[in-house]
Design a protein around this motif. Structure first.
Motif, mmCIF file in Angstrom:
data_model
loop_
_atom_site.group_PDB
_atom_site.id
_atom_site.type_symbol
_atom_site.label_atom_id
_atom_site.label_comp_id
_atom_site.label_asym_id
_atom_site.label_seq_id
_atom_site.Cartn_x
_atom_site.Cartn_y
_atom_site.Cartn_z
ATOM 1 N N SER A 54 28.858 38.857 25.747
ATOM 2 C CA SER A 54 28.256 38.528 27.043
ATOM 3 C C SER A 54 29.154 38.924 28.202
ATOM 4 O O SER A 54 28.683 39.093 29.331
ATOM 5 C CB SER A 54 27.953 37.030 27.110
ATOM 6 O OG SER A 54 29.152 36.270 27.013
ATOM 7 N N CYS A 55 30.472 39.061 27.972
ATOM 8 C CA CYS A 55 31.390 39.501 29.029
ATOM 9 C C CYS A 55 32.088 40.783 28.587
ATOM 10 O O CYS A 55 32.139 41.098 27.401
ATOM 11 C CB CYS A 55 32.409 38.412 29.358
ATOM 12 S SG CYS A 55 33.540 38.038 28.016
ATOM 13 N N LEU A 138 31.663 33.903 33.428
ATOM 14 C CA LEU A 138 32.782 34.801 33.186
ATOM 15 C C LEU A 138 32.234 36.164 32.763
ATOM 16 O O LEU A 138 31.575 36.274 31.732
ATOM 17 C CB LEU A 138 33.697 34.232 32.099
ATOM 18 C CG LEU A 138 34.935 35.048 31.740
ATOM 19 C CD1 LEU A 138 35.807 35.290 32.965
ATOM 20 C CD2 LEU A 138 35.743 34.353 30.653
ATOM 21 N N GLU A 139 32.514 37.184 33.569
ATOM 22 C CA GLU A 139 31.958 38.507 33.314
ATOM 23 C C GLU A 139 32.988 39.513 32.814
ATOM 24 O O GLU A 139 32.648 40.426 32.062
ATOM 25 C CB GLU A 139 31.310 39.062 34.585
ATOM 26 C CG GLU A 139 30.100 38.259 35.061
ATOM 27 C CD GLU A 139 29.520 38.803 36.347
ATOM 28 O OE1 GLU A 139 30.161 39.706 36.957
ATOM 29 O OE2 GLU A 139 28.446 38.341 36.752
ATOM 30 N N ASN A 140 34.235 39.372 33.250
ATOM 31 C CA ASN A 140 35.247 40.373 32.916
ATOM 32 C C ASN A 140 36.546 39.726 32.460
ATOM 33 O O ASN A 140 37.073 38.839 33.139
ATOM 34 C CB ASN A 140 35.550 41.248 34.134
ATOM 35 C CG ASN A 140 34.320 41.918 34.703
ATOM 36 O OD1 ASN A 140 33.693 42.741 34.038
ATOM 37 N ND2 ASN A 140 33.961 41.561 35.942
ATOM 38 N N ILE A 141 37.048 40.173 31.321
ATOM 39 C CA ILE A 141 38.370 39.780 30.845
ATOM 40 C C ILE A 141 39.265 40.998 30.981
ATOM 41 O O ILE A 141 39.076 42.008 30.308
ATOM 42 C CB ILE A 141 38.325 39.315 29.378
ATOM 43 C CG1 ILE A 141 37.400 38.110 29.215
ATOM 44 C CG2 ILE A 141 39.732 38.980 28.883
ATOM 45 C CD1 ILE A 141 37.209 37.674 27.780
ATOM 46 N N VAL A 142 40.225 40.914 31.895
ATOM 47 C CA VAL A 142 41.096 42.049 32.204
ATOM 48 C C VAL A 142 42.379 41.957 31.384
ATOM 49 O O VAL A 142 43.035 40.904 31.349
ATOM 50 C CB VAL A 142 41.425 42.085 33.706
ATOM 51 C CG1 VAL A 142 42.325 43.275 34.032
ATOM 52 C CG2 VAL A 142 40.138 42.143 34.529
ATOM 53 N N ILE A 143 42.733 43.053 30.722
ATOM 54 C CA ILE A 143 43.920 43.107 29.865
ATOM 55 C C ILE A 143 44.732 44.338 30.241
ATOM 56 O O ILE A 143 44.184 45.437 30.378
ATOM 57 C CB ILE A 143 43.539 43.180 28.375
ATOM 58 C CG1 ILE A 143 42.712 41.953 27.966
ATOM 59 C CG2 ILE A 143 44.781 43.306 27.501
ATOM 60 C CD1 ILE A 143 42.144 42.037 26.558
ATOM 61 N N ILE A 144 46.037 44.168 30.420
ATOM 62 C CA ILE A 144 46.924 45.305 30.690
ATOM 63 C C ILE A 144 47.372 45.894 29.357
ATOM 64 O O ILE A 144 47.934 45.192 28.510
ATOM 65 C CB ILE A 144 48.148 44.874 31.519
ATOM 66 C CG1 ILE A 144 47.694 44.217 32.828
ATOM 67 C CG2 ILE A 144 49.041 46.078 31.816
ATOM 68 C CD1 ILE A 144 48.842 43.686 33.670
ATOM 69 N N ASP A 145 47.122 47.183 29.177
ATOM 70 C CA ASP A 145 47.419 47.857 27.911
ATOM 71 C C ASP A 145 48.676 48.710 28.053
ATOM 72 O O ASP A 145 48.669 49.735 28.732
ATOM 73 C CB ASP A 145 46.227 48.740 27.499
ATOM 74 C CG ASP A 145 46.451 49.442 26.174
ATOM 75 O OD1 ASP A 145 47.123 48.857 25.303
ATOM 76 O OD2 ASP A 145 45.948 50.568 26.005
ATOM 77 N N GLY A 146 49.768 48.265 27.439
ATOM 78 C CA GLY A 146 51.030 48.991 27.490
ATOM 79 C C GLY A 146 52.112 48.149 26.857
ATOM 80 O O GLY A 146 51.853 47.039 26.380
ATOM 81 N N VAL A 201 35.629 33.025 23.991
ATOM 82 C CA VAL A 201 34.610 33.034 25.052
ATOM 83 C C VAL A 201 33.204 33.001 24.463
ATOM 84 O O VAL A 201 32.321 32.298 24.968
ATOM 85 C CB VAL A 201 34.791 34.267 25.949
ATOM 86 C CG1 VAL A 201 33.628 34.393 26.930
ATOM 87 C CG2 VAL A 201 36.109 34.184 26.703
ATOM 88 N N GLU A 202 32.977 33.764 23.405
ATOM 89 C CA GLU A 202 31.654 33.826 22.782
ATOM 90 C C GLU A 202 31.443 32.692 21.782
ATOM 91 O O GLU A 202 30.332 32.526 21.267
ATOM 92 C CB GLU A 202 31.473 35.168 22.060
ATOM 93 C CG GLU A 202 31.680 36.390 22.931
ATOM 94 C CD GLU A 202 30.642 36.509 24.030
ATOM 95 O OE1 GLU A 202 29.476 36.122 23.799
ATOM 96 O OE2 GLU A 202 30.995 36.984 25.133
ATOM 97 N N ASP A 203 32.519 31.927 21.513
ATOM 98 C CA ASP A 203 32.461 30.844 20.526
ATOM 99 C C ASP A 203 31.939 31.371 19.196
ATOM 100 O O ASP A 203 31.043 30.811 18.559
ATOM 101 C CB ASP A 203 31.559 29.704 21.019
ATOM 102 C CG ASP A 203 31.724 28.430 20.182
ATOM 103 O OD1 ASP A 203 32.765 28.296 19.519
ATOM 104 O OD2 ASP A 203 30.801 27.582 20.195
ATOM 105 N N ASP A 204 32.533 32.503 18.766
ATOM 106 C CA ASP A 204 32.077 33.175 17.553
ATOM 107 C C ASP A 204 33.264 33.900 16.927
ATOM 108 O O ASP A 204 33.717 34.930 17.442
ATOM 109 C CB ASP A 204 30.956 34.163 17.891
ATOM 110 C CG ASP A 204 30.334 34.812 16.665
ATOM 111 O OD1 ASP A 204 30.847 34.586 15.545
ATOM 112 O OD2 ASP A 204 29.339 35.546 16.827
#
Length: 263
Positions: A54-55, A138-146, A201-204
């Protein structure tokens, strides 16, 4: 006499060239999906159908990360449906530099997963959205990749990230990315971070199981072909098995955290 010596040397060179095979050596078959040799391909472990949470997961990727042969972001992007995982590349994220990214970072419906001093348990953020009477979600989960130094540099150089609502994962156990050294016991790869966040977040828990399957296949392949299991830097410093010298600043931080002794 000199001319005869030079001619003899030329003849030897031509003989060597004539002895070379006309055809180039056979190349290993490479998978068109993961770009790895077919014998160590992890595509077989991808979900049968891409997952649609969903997000969205939004990756802010340091340019150097793309060159790593054992990166996990590609597993995440292929495990999620189109539009469910967005990727933006850069060393800093500033106003009007990249189309679309600033709208996401400034949205009240976005959260940054980053262990800063202002971070709260991601579960608290989810509950806040659920308890709100407004239609926001909650629409976006932002993650820094590095790497950790790269992630800190991106965060410090991007004021929009510092202004975001920030959260951290509170999960037990270490990383399953056992063929790569993590800074501390609690550090997770980009794929693991996203999988844990989506499961919460999705409870799954299906998200965690399905998204991490390619990582397990990758690690198993590497271990079968001579790779060794890596312990975190924190563990190796604590057990005095870390081979590199560490600076005074890191030593002081680790002592404060109880990782190192005072000697």
């Amino acid at each position: 006499m000199d001319g005869e010596i030079e001619k003899s040397e030329e003849e030897h060179v031509w003989e060597d060239l004539i002895g070379l095979p006309a055809d180039p050596p056979a190349m290993r078959d490479v998978c068109g999906g993961c770009k790895r040799p077919s014998v160590v391909c992890w595509c077989v472990a991808l979900p049968s159908e891409p997952l649609t949470p969903s997000c969205r997961i939004v990756l802010l990727q340091h340019p150097a990360e793309e060159k790593r042969s054992l990166r996990t972001a590609s597993m995440l992007m292929r495990g999620l449906s189109s539009g469910s995982c967005l990727l933006f590349k850069g060393k800093k994220f500033l106003q009007n530099r990249q189309d679309g990214v600033m709208d996401i970072l400034q949205s009240p419906n976005s959260v940054l997963l980053f262990p800063s001093r202002k971070s709260v348990n991601l579960l608290e953020v989810v509950r806040d959205f659920e308890a709100s009477n407004s239609p926001q979600r909650l629409e976006n989960i932002v993650i820094i990749d590095g790497t950790w130094p790269q992630a800190k540099a991106i965060y410090n150089n991007s004021p929009a990230l510092q202004s975001m609502r920030q959260a951290k994962l509170m999960v037990g156990g270490g990383s399953e990315y056992v063929i790569r050294t993590q800074p501390t016991e609690g550090c997770l790869s980009t794929l693991e971070t996203a999988a844990e966040a989506l499961s919460l977040v999705e409870d799954d828990v299906t998200y965690r199981r399905l998204l991490l399957a390619p990582l397990k296949v990758l690690c198993d392949h590497q271990l079968d072909h001579g790779a060794v299991t890596h312990q975190s830097k924190e563990f190796r410093i604590k057990t005095q098995t870390y081979p590199k010298l560490i600076g005074k600043r890191l030593s002081r931080v680790l002592r404060q955290q109880g990782v190192m002794g005072s000697n």
